[in-house]
Design an enzyme around this catalytic site. Structure first.
Site, PDB file in Angstrom:
ATOM      1  N   ALA A 110       0.843  -1.194   0.000  1.00  0.00           N
ATOM      2  CA  ALA A 110       0.000   0.000   0.000  1.00  0.00           C
ATOM      3  C   ALA A 110       0.879   1.244   0.000  1.00  0.00           C
ATOM      4  CB  ALA A 110      -0.910   0.005   1.222  1.00  0.00           C
ATOM      5  N   GLY A 146      10.356   7.674  20.765  1.00  0.00           N
ATOM      6  CA  GLY A 146      10.963   8.288  19.599  1.00  0.00           C
ATOM      7  C   GLY A 146      11.066   7.327  18.429  1.00  0.00           C
ATOM      8  N   HIS A 169     -16.172  37.171  14.862  1.00  0.00           N
ATOM      9  CA  HIS A 169     -16.646  36.922  16.225  1.00  0.00           C
ATOM     10  C   HIS A 169     -17.967  36.169  16.171  1.00  0.00           C
ATOM     11  CE1 HIS A 169     -17.592  37.560  20.457  1.00  0.00           C
ATOM     12  NE2 HIS A 169     -18.800  37.967  20.067  1.00  0.00           N
TER      13      HIS A 169
END
Length: 467
Positions: free
Chosen positions: A36, A272, A445
């Site tokens: 894939a 990591g 806003h």
């Protein structure tokens, strides 16, 4: 077969590089060792993890917030197999999209493990045992990274897992230990914490997401603690012992000898990642790597061998999909003689927990270490009308600007949709805008982005209007 450019690896960096090469008129091939396209990011990284993050957040909101909104539910449950199925469907659709892009751009796809025979010849070993050779003028190495798994952690892919296996747990665990308080550990840890798992994060350093601004670390830890995640900072793991249905993680505080342990259903290793260059044959091409296994490149991302480039996780720098994409485009344009540019300081970092964390530019700690005179403005989401309306009041926006020139040096956010909001900061900083510039831009806003405007106002002579 002969090509102008061959890309090894079809992750975000690789397939984007291939597309840009093809757009620029180069005859292009891409090699992918798996069946894939899309690499780690699309298949077992960015995309599937975000699918689970969204699913788990919907459940958490239904359980914790819907009653306050006046929405009453009965017999709320998690259908984990369906959640995994939806995640897989998202991945499948995304992968098919990349396959379409390869066809659209007339890029030849070769499935199999690519390795250098020499600097201009790449051999592709296919699943059926056959091989094919590709002659190429230029090569872009984009093979990505894989999780760091110390041998003494006893990684068995069953009870001791990495992010890959964590995406396919078919039953909500009672307890999970996450080793590492970085992006991957927090994102996947938060998925299961929202679903009801007791999650313990063990981090060696004194704070989570250590690469981000210190205020972001504090805000995110405070918010994630509300979901039940327990943080064990300044602790180190000494042993991981899996059995058939459990795992015991032994750890201790860095400055003591006191032994601690947690028994859990799973232990997720998230300490990591490292460059993935296994059996790539770099030595056959004469390509140099450093002591960490990263491929050494120059300012043009070219290796020590002319015509061979490297991008993404296999070279130095942050391991981010969007960094790899930028580098893929950079190399493609460099090959045809253009003069592209990447400002690594302006590549944003994001944590897709809820609330999200995002940052770009220099952190406050970096500015202090460099002796840069700066000013700072902050604005909390709890003071924002839009955040109160959606019950997303955790977090803040922080703007750092040069004390003399007012140029924006860093923007750091924890809060709702900050992964999207950070793009405004990147755009402004690309054009070296000032905090005053950001403060004078009209923001709709009520929106979350008003928090950025208010923080910019706060950095500009403490002019925040709503605090």
């Amino acid at each position: 077969m002969k090509y102008d450019v061959t890309v090894i690896g079809s992750g975000p960096g690789g397939y984007v590089a291939a597309i840009r090469c093809a757009q620029l008129g180069l005859k292009t091939a891409i090699i992918e060792r798996y069946n894939a396209l899309g690499g780690t990011c699309l298949n077992v990284g960015c995309i599937p993890s975000k699918a689970l993050l969204d699913s788990s957040e919907h459940y958490h909101d239904a359980k914790e917030k819907f009653g306050e909104h006046g929405i009453l539910l009965e017999n709320l449950q998690v259908d984990m197999p369906q959640m995994i199925k939806r995640k897989n469907d998202v991945v499948s659709q995304t992968v098919k999209g990349v396959e379409f892009l390869m066809k659209k751009n007339k890029i030849d796809v070769h499935y199999g493990h690519g390795s250098f025979v020499n600097a201009n010849l790449i051999r592709v070993a296919k699943e059926d045992g056959s091989t094919e050779d590709i002659e190429t003028d230029k090569t872009i190495i984009a093979t990505g990274s894989k999780p760091i798994v110390p041998a003494n952690f006893n990684y068995d892919k069953k009870r001791v897992i990495t992010s890959t296996e964590a995406l396919n747990i078919d039953k909500v665990p009672a307890r999970m230990v996450v080793i590492g308080g970085g992006v991957i550990g927090l994102e996947l840890g938060s998925v299961y914490a929202r679903l009801g798992t007791q999650v313990d994060v063990i981090e060696y350093l004194d704070r989570i997401i250590p690469g981000m601004d210190g205020d972001c670390s504090k805000e995110l830890q405070r918010a994630l603690s509300k979901t039940g995640i327990k943080f064990h900072l300044q602790h180190m793991v000494t042993a991981v012992s899996p059995s058939e249905d459990k795992v015991v993680v032994e750890y201790q505080k860095r400055d003591t000898d006191e032994k601690l342990s947690i028994e859990a259903d799973y232990c997720l290793i998230a300490i990591g990642r490292k460059p993935y260059t296994d059996k790539l044959g770099l030595e056959n091409a004469g390509v140099s790597a450093d002591e960490k296994g990263r491929i050494v490149v120059d300012d043009h991302l070219q290796t020590n061998v002319p015509g061979i480039y490297a991008i993404g996780d296999v070279i130095k720098g942050a391991m981010l999909a969007h960094k790899a994409e930028e580098e893929g485009v950079f190399v493609a344009e460099t090959i045809v003689g253009q003069k592209p540019h990447i400002d690594y300081n302006l590549i944003p970092g994001v944590v897709y927990t809820w609330p999200e964390a995002a940052g770009v530019g220099q952190t406050e700690e970096q500015l202090k270490a460099a002796g840069v005179a700066y000013k700072m403005g902050k604005f909390p989401f709890k003071a924002l009308g839009r955040a109160r309306a959606s019950m997303d009041t955790d977090g803040m926006v922080k703007v750092l600007a040069d004390k003399e020139t007012d140029e924006i040096l860093g923007v750091h956010m924890v809060g709702p949709r900050t992964a999207d909001m950070i793009a405004e900061a990147v755009a402004l900083m690309e054009f070296r805008a000032s905090a005053e510039d950001a403060a004078r831009m009209s923001h709709a806003h009520p929106t979350y982005t008003e928090a950025f405007k208010e923080a910019a106002l706060a950095a500009t002579a403490n002019r925040a209007l709503h605090m």
